[in-house]
Scaffold this motif. Structure first.
Motif, PDB file in Angstrom:
ATOM      1  N   ASN A  59       0.849  -1.189   0.000  1.00 46.48           N
ATOM      2  CA  ASN A  59       0.000   0.000   0.000  1.00 46.48           C
ATOM      3  C   ASN A  59       0.886   1.240   0.000  1.00 46.48           C
ATOM      4  N   ASP A  60       0.794   2.020  -1.098  1.00 45.88           N
ATOM      5  CA  ASP A  60       1.625   3.208  -1.245  1.00 45.88           C
ATOM      6  C   ASP A  60       1.452   4.202  -0.097  1.00 45.88           C
ATOM      7  N   TYR A  61       0.254   4.272   0.450  1.00 50.35           N
ATOM      8  CA  TYR A  61      -0.029   5.302   1.450  1.00 50.35           C
ATOM      9  C   TYR A  61       0.683   5.079   2.776  1.00 50.35           C
ATOM     10  N   VAL A  63       3.782   4.545   3.475  1.00 54.39           N
ATOM     11  CA  VAL A  63       4.972   5.388   3.610  1.00 54.39           C
ATOM     12  C   VAL A  63       4.811   6.682   2.829  1.00 54.39           C
ATOM     13  N   GLY A  64       3.626   6.876   2.232  1.00 52.43           N
ATOM     14  CA  GLY A  64       3.366   8.144   1.562  1.00 52.43           C
ATOM     15  C   GLY A  64       4.165   8.339   0.294  1.00 52.43           C
ATOM     16  N   THR A  65       4.360   7.273  -0.473  1.00 50.41           N
ATOM     17  CA  THR A  65       5.104   7.402  -1.719  1.00 50.41           C
ATOM     18  C   THR A  65       4.449   6.541  -2.791  1.00 50.41           C
ATOM     19  N   PRO A  66       4.420   7.011  -4.041  1.00 48.44           N
ATOM     20  CA  PRO A  66       3.866   6.148  -5.080  1.00 48.44           C
ATOM     21  C   PRO A  66       4.840   5.016  -5.400  1.00 48.44           C
ATOM     22  N   PHE A  67       4.322   3.923  -5.920  1.00 50.12           N
ATOM     23  CA  PHE A  67       5.174   2.829  -6.418  1.00 50.12           C
ATOM     24  C   PHE A  67       6.073   2.232  -5.339  1.00 50.12           C
ATOM     25  N   PHE A  69       6.131  -0.603  -4.396  1.00 48.91           N
ATOM     26  CA  PHE A  69       6.492  -1.965  -4.790  1.00 48.91           C
ATOM     27  C   PHE A  69       7.676  -1.984  -5.740  1.00 48.91           C
ATOM     28  N   VAL A  70       7.982  -0.849  -6.367  1.00 51.16           N
ATOM     29  CA  VAL A  70       9.094  -0.816  -7.321  1.00 51.16           C
ATOM     30  C   VAL A  70      10.407  -1.060  -6.587  1.00 51.16           C
ATOM     31  N   LYS A 117       5.113  -0.900   6.150  1.00 50.71           N
ATOM     32  CA  LYS A 117       5.785  -0.135   7.207  1.00 50.71           C
ATOM     33  C   LYS A 117       4.701   0.694   7.899  1.00 50.71           C
TER      34      LYS A 117
ATOM     35  N   PRO B  55      -0.980   5.051  -9.132  1.00 53.53           N
ATOM     36  CA  PRO B  55      -0.906   5.353  -7.691  1.00 53.53           C
ATOM     37  C   PRO B  55      -2.161   6.031  -7.143  1.00 53.53           C
ATOM     38  N   MET B  57      -2.420   8.156  -5.010  1.00 51.10           N
ATOM     39  CA  MET B  57      -2.257   9.592  -4.753  1.00 51.10           C
ATOM     40  C   MET B  57      -2.828  10.453  -5.887  1.00 51.10           C
ATOM     41  N   HIS B 128       8.657  10.562  -3.141  1.00 53.36           N
ATOM     42  CA  HIS B 128       9.175  11.380  -2.047  1.00 53.36           C
ATOM     43  C   HIS B 128       9.194  10.525  -0.802  1.00 53.36           C
ATOM     44  N   PHE B 382       8.143  -2.181 -16.387  1.00 48.81           N
ATOM     45  CA  PHE B 382       6.980  -3.071 -16.293  1.00 48.81           C
ATOM     46  C   PHE B 382       6.300  -3.113 -17.658  1.00 48.81           C
TER      47      PHE B 382
END
Lengths: 325, 393
Positions: A59-61, A63-67, A69-70, A117, B55, B57, B128, B382
């Motif tokens: 879940n990106d949220y 840690v507050g970052t997109p991707f 999983f990358v 996390k 995402p 966001m 970020h 990807f």
């Protein structure tokens, strides 16, 4: 075997989880995942190149970052390039996707992992952002507030539960599982945990549209997974809140003597997005270590048990062969 | 592999900068209802729902499948939520198809969306994380160096990107759903537009769109039943694959990624494709920045290494060329990011179903040819692709 007639026999052949932490040790997602991937590969003796499909959940949220999983992909040795996918769900659903993929017949093994996390974010806020963005999220009720609605409903319905739920501690952690189809499973695991039932169902999002003293989707998934087809020695339930256990016990149709969350359960370690996969891993581990013949794992998502997954695992040659096509 | 799978219904919303007339639920439902209508079905006929988007966001809604379950008729059914970066629309189609190929379900509703007007895409795309430095460059800033490397390696003339930009926007004029409609676009207009990330000009980049796309994926039995009701033929999946490679590996070629080549090779092997340029009648590929057309022409084997730009320059990829690329107008004309990959997959299906309307490629409708749907994401790492055809594989 309900619903599993003609399916390929697939087993959980290895499971590893991190030493979960209630504080941020500065570990990245990659730090959390890599040792576990190495561990499940070592347990099975499989090489990375022998893994046919890989699927993860995160879940990106958190840690507050997109991707998010990358970064994890960078650690699993995806070279040469691998057949891989990701769900923005608990990794129990990644395991479901991998199980489906193995049913095609051309792939025999899958690596599944999940990580979260929880310690670096505010989960009451993050969970609120996963509710209806127009009517519910602006109220920021949080997961504990929503759970309180269900706890109160259960208390009022005569369940012996605390109507004032407390959440598990925020946790950092990860888990990894290897799935293998029949022939491979027998070769890499002395006691494979055969998946003899696997199903998941979702319900309407609004808690006002549901009877919170029931979990219709758990009942539905349990029926389709064939939970009641035999005795259940151990059950690992995704109970982040204590009041959910009696409800889930009833909806799954578990007998009194079924031991629930012998591992300590999500109340003792809740690395969000791995917590559900850990239930499957722990339920499989009871079969791997010979302490159980038949176990059930449950994973959930959404407010007040909106989305539920049920997995039945069994020991024995026959379990794998009965599922062969 | 596995059981046969067909696209039996396709639905798209209008793609626009802002869909202020609909909620998130209204947006996805619009696409879903159109796909169901195309298949002659209702929500009650669907066994399973798969939702994809980039995402969370982008809208500020985490794990929105929970909230969208009702709008997509998923209550009482299994629901999956896929997220594989920019390739997610393609991956979502493949996850849905996988459930049919596995024999687990007969009719799967696959939906992908993005409502980018809810947020700022460049902010949301810039990592970020607390553990690593943020470049805050968004997608254009990230891919521009790859494009410069391609131009240097291939010796391509500087106007190739502009040619792609003009071609895809002219194609968009034929597509009723397309976001950007620039009737008088030409090379001079593109050249005059502002340089955003050298060499990517404003008119060489994709828009930020609101929109959703949905497909009903069905088994052989479901396909026969749908055709009997609607009279429209299905698009059969002849090959499907995903590939991923690490972003942070020294030695990977991010200009011509091996994951893309391997993914295409897997799809072509399944579909019996040995000469992509001849055997595909049309291709819908993920070209968010103009130069990605010649780059993917090479990566996908339509041209030799270093020669992709020559195909573009010759007009081969134009609507009236021998291998039209992005007859719908592509990502350069409509880009709800999480949906963009599935739009490629759906447009490829519509081509071989003969349902592409004004942008129908004649050779794709004759029943013999194949069409390619392609998506990529992350740091060109990807990949999701499928080959579809009107003939049963």
């Amino acid at each position: 075997m309900t619903g599993f007639h003609g399916r390929r026999g697939v087993a959980v052949v290895a499971f590893a989880q991190s030493e979960h932490s209630f504080s941020d040790l500065g570990w990245t997602e990659a730090d959390l995942v890599m040792p576990l991937v190495n561990e499940v590969l070592a347990t099975t003796g499989l090489r990375r190149s022998e893994i046919g499909f890989t699927c993860s959940g995160s879940n990106d949220y958190l840690v507050g970052t997109p991707f998010s999983f990358v970064a994890a992909l960078d650690t699993i040795g995806a070279w040469p390039p691998i057949s891989e996918s990701h769900v923005e769900q608990d990794a129990a659903w990644a395991l479901y996707e991998a199980w489906v993929r193995i049913q095609h017949g051309d792939v025999d093994t899958a690596l599944v992992y999940g990580f979260g996390k929880g310690t670096v974010g505010d989960y009451a806020g993050i969970s609120s952002l996963s509710y209806d963005p127009y009517y519910i999220a602006p109220l920021m009720p949080g997961d504990i507030g929503m759970a309180g609605l269900q706890a109160r409903a259960l208390k009022d319905a005569g369940f012996d539960v605390d109507p004032d739920p407390t959440p598990p501690p925020a946790t950092d952690g990860a888990a990894a599982v290897i799935l293998a189809a029949a022939d491979v499973a027998r070769g890499v695991c002395p006691r494979p945990a055969w998946i003899t039932g696997l199903d998941h169902r979702i319900e309407p999002h609004s808690v006002g549209a549901r009877d919170l003293t029931r979990s219709a989707s758990t009942r539905q998934a349990a029926l389709r997974a064939g939970v009641s087809a035999g005795p259940v020695d151990f059950a690992e339930l995704h109970t982040r809140f204590e009041h959910e256990e009696p409800l889930l016990r009833r909806e799954l149709g578990l007998e009194e003597d079924t031991v629930v969350n012998a591992s300590g359960g999500p109340r003792k370690a809740d690395p969000i997005m791995a917590t559900g996969l850990i239930r499957i891993g722990e339920a499989a581990a009871r079969i791997h270590d010979g302490s159980a013949r038949r176990t059930v794992a449950h994973a959930t998502a959404g407010p007040c048990l909106q989305h539920n997954l049920v997995c039945v695992l069994e020991a024995g040659e026959e379990a794998g062969e009965a599922g062969e096509d | 592999m596995g059981n046969r799978c067909a696209v039996i219904g396709v639905g798209q919303t209008q793609y626009r900068a802002k869909r202020t007339d609909v909620s998130l639920a209204g947006l996805v439902r619009e696409a879903a209802l159109r796909a169901l209508d195309d298949a002659g079905l209702t929500f009650a006929d669907i066994d399973s729902v798969v939702l994809g988007k980039a995402p969370d966001m982008f809208e500020g809604v985490a794990t929105p499948e929970l909230y969208l379950a009702d709008a997509l008729g998923a209550a009482g059914k299994p629901m999956m939520r896929v997220h594989t970066a920019g390739s997610v629309g393609g991956s979502t189609a493949l996850v849905g198809a996988s459930q049919v190929q596995a024999g687990v379900h007969d009719r799967v509703l696959a939906v992908a969306f993005e409502k980018q007007s809810e947020s700022n895409a460049t902010w949301a795309l810039s990592t970020h994380s607390p553990f690593s430095a943020s470049l805050v460059v968004g997608a254009g800033g990230y891919f521009a160096p790859y494009i410069r490397a391609y131009i240097r390696r291939s010796g391509a003339p500087g106007n190739i990107g502009m040619m792609v930009a003009v071609k895809d926007r002219l194609n968009a004029l034929r597509n009723p759903y397309a976001h950007l409609k620039i009737p008088d676009i030409d090379l001079a207009m593109v050249e005059k537009s502002m340089m955003l990330w050298d060499p990517i000009r404003y008119l060489e980049t994709c828009p930020s769109s609101d929109g959703a796309v949905a497909m009903v994926l069905g088994s052989e039995r479901a396909a026969a039943a749908a055709t009997a009701v609607t009279g429209r033929r299905p698009a059969w999946v002849h090959g499907a694959a995903m590939r991923s490679e690490p972003m942070g590996m020294a030695g990977r070629d991010s200009v011509d990624p091996r994951a893309g080549r391997d993914c295409a090779a897997d799809v072509y092997r399944q579909a019996g494709v040995t000469e992509p340029r001849r055997q595909f009648a049309a291709a819908e590929t993920y070209v968010p920045f103009s130069w990605y057309e010649p780059m993917w022409l090479e990566n996908l084997g339509f041209a030799d290494k270093g020669a992709g730009w020559k195909l573009t320059e010759s007009g081969a990829t134009a609507f009236d060329g021998d291998i039209p690329w992005n007859p719908s107008g592509g990502v350069l004309s409509s880009n709800p990011i999480g949906a963009s990959g599935m739009i490629r997959f759906a447009e490829a299906a519509q081509q071989v179903r003969g349902q592409a309307g004004e942008h129908q490629v004649a050779a794709a409708a004759d029943g013999a040819g194949l069409a390619l749907g392609h998506a990529y994401g992350g740091g060109s790492q990807f990949f999701a692709m499928w080959a579809v055809g009107a003939a049963k594989p």
